[in-house]
Design an enzyme around this catalytic site. Sequence first.
Site, short mmCIF file in Angstrom:
data_model
loop_
_atom_site.label_atom_id
_atom_site.label_comp_id
_atom_site.label_asym_id
_atom_site.label_seq_id
_atom_site.Cartn_x
_atom_site.Cartn_y
_atom_site.Cartn_z
N THR A 45 -8.73 -1.24 5.24
CA THR A 45 -9.34 0.08 5.01
C THR A 45 -8.74 0.75 3.78
O THR A 45 -9.39 1.59 3.17
CB THR A 45 -9.10 0.99 6.24
OG1 THR A 45 -7.73 0.84 6.63
CG2 THR A 45 -10.00 0.61 7.39
N ASP A 46 -7.49 0.37 3.40
CA ASP A 46 -6.83 1.15 2.32
C ASP A 46 -7.58 1.05 1.00
O ASP A 46 -7.78 2.05 0.32
CB ASP A 46 -5.33 0.82 2.19
CG ASP A 46 -4.99 -0.60 1.78
OD1 ASP A 46 -5.90 -1.46 1.78
OD2 ASP A 46 -3.81 -0.84 1.46
N ALA A 132 5.75 -13.16 5.21
CA ALA A 132 5.31 -13.02 6.60
C ALA A 132 4.31 -11.88 6.77
O ALA A 132 3.82 -11.62 7.86
CB ALA A 132 6.52 -12.78 7.51
N GLY A 133 4.02 -11.15 5.68
CA GLY A 133 3.09 -10.03 5.79
C GLY A 133 3.77 -8.76 6.25
O GLY A 133 3.11 -7.87 6.80
N SER A 136 7.54 -7.41 2.15
CA SER A 136 8.82 -7.59 1.45
C SER A 136 8.67 -7.23 -0.02
O SER A 136 9.58 -6.67 -0.63
CB SER A 136 9.32 -9.02 1.61
OG SER A 136 8.35 -9.93 1.17
N ASP A 181 1.11 -0.31 1.53
CA ASP A 181 2.46 -0.87 1.70
C ASP A 181 3.52 -0.09 0.92
O ASP A 181 4.52 0.34 1.51
CB ASP A 181 2.48 -2.36 1.35
CG ASP A 181 1.44 -3.14 2.14
OD1 ASP A 181 0.95 -2.61 3.14
OD2 ASP A 181 1.11 -4.27 1.74
N TYR A 233 -8.24 -12.65 0.21
CA TYR A 233 -8.12 -11.18 0.18
C TYR A 233 -9.04 -10.63 -0.90
O TYR A 233 -9.79 -9.68 -0.69
CB TYR A 233 -6.66 -10.81 -0.10
CG TYR A 233 -6.35 -9.34 -0.07
CD1 TYR A 233 -6.04 -8.69 1.12
CD2 TYR A 233 -6.36 -8.59 -1.24
CE1 TYR A 233 -5.74 -7.33 1.14
CE2 TYR A 233 -6.07 -7.24 -1.23
CZ TYR A 233 -5.77 -6.61 -0.04
OH TYR A 233 -5.47 -5.27 -0.03
C1 GLA Z 1 -2.24 -6.31 2.54
C2 GLA Z 1 -2.34 -5.35 1.36
C3 GLA Z 1 -2.59 -3.93 1.86
C4 GLA Z 1 -3.76 -3.87 2.84
C5 GLA Z 1 -3.60 -4.94 3.92
C6 GLA Z 1 -4.79 -5.01 4.83
O1 GLA Z 1 -1.09 -6.03 3.29
O2 GLA Z 1 -1.16 -5.37 0.62
O3 GLA Z 1 -2.82 -3.08 0.76
O4 GLA Z 1 -4.98 -4.01 2.16
O5 GLA Z 1 -3.38 -6.22 3.37
O6 GLA Z 1 -4.90 -3.84 5.54
#
Ligand code: GLA
Length: 401
Positions: A45-46, A132-133, A136, A181, A233
């Site tokens: 959504t960002d 790992a998402g 970092s 993030d 992505y």
């Molecule tokens: C990654 C991107 C964020 C966001 C998420 C999905 O973490 O860095 O900006 O788009 O995916 O919500």
Amino acid sequence: MTRSSERNRERARRGLISFEDVFGSADHVSVVRAPGRVNLIGDHTDYNDGFVLPMTIDRCAYVAARARRDDEVVLYSTHFREEVRYPLPGMPETRAGSWTSYACGVIEELRLAGALTSGVDMVVDGDIPLGAGLSSSAALNVGVAHALDVVFDLELDPVETARLCRTVEHRYARLACGIMDPFVSRLGRAGAALLLDCRSLEYEHIPFAPSAAHLSVVIVDSRVSRALASSRYGDRREECRRAVADVRTAMPDVQSLRDVTPDMLAACRPAMDDRIYRRARHVLDENARVRKAADALRDRRFVQFGALMNASHASLRDLFEVSSPELDTLVTAAQQTEGVLGARMTGGGFGGCTVNLVRTPSVEALKESLRASYRKAYGRSPDFYLVERNDQTETLIDGRS
Ligand code: GLA
């Protein structure tokens, strides 16, 4: 002394020791930290001008730094055991996505803004699992920016810092991510989740102390690295752009999916490719879920919060199609475990982690059940990170004083 101040001292001491090892003395060195994050709800959504509700975690990037008398930049990563050295102005060639692309990128952006008055010595360290998402890289960017803020007394605006860190991701790491993030790493607060409107950048800290409600936030790492996921992505971003273009043919005022209501989308559906429709549908529904989840969190309605997490996962899996068999296995098994209020994939998807809201007495049962299901399906165990507290960007030692 509280456990957390003890931990801060230990971390600050480690920062100084590493700095001394590399540069010979640690006089006048500042040490800062910037946390990683887990997104409780609101994914993809960002970059659509929507809403997100992440929180910081207790794993951080740590940066120790000191201004130099000359124009050299000397950077050392304790994790990669690698040093880079170069004179300002300019920066070396870096591989997109490497730690140097982030650290040098932040330094370069601040130099271009006229903020640096000399070179700098810097050591970067951290305990956020890489790839790992859990952000970092955003934490590294924010940590480097905050260290320079302290060392050069820049008094940077935190929102501008988050924007600058996003620019670094785009320009130097060549990842077209959103603002979530770096924003939560820089502006997130201990004891709270952060509701962010990614269009206006208005935000609210919503108090969230899971342990006070006998709840735990458990992050489960599928150990499928997200590193290879960046192209997909990009595909999703492109599909969202197409959805906006489709809606605009009938409704030219629409700038982003944020301007689209469910009724407008329904009206445009016949002229849209079904895949593009489903992507847009996810974004609209997810924005609505984030707002409901924020209300639920404010009112401490955790069961409802968990149900929204479950619905978010279903949408990311079926409409936005960014989950993976591994993540689905972990989420389904969690949702079937007694005491789990909600479970979903978190972040970009295609690998990485799930986030689970669990009644604390059920945490061990959850781990057992996930170990068993994951081992049965994939022959290995996932990793678990219990979020014991959530940290915030902080100066641990101000070396100027
Ligand atoms: C990654 C991107 C964020 C966001 C998420 C999905 O973490 O860095 O900006 O788009 O995916 O919500």
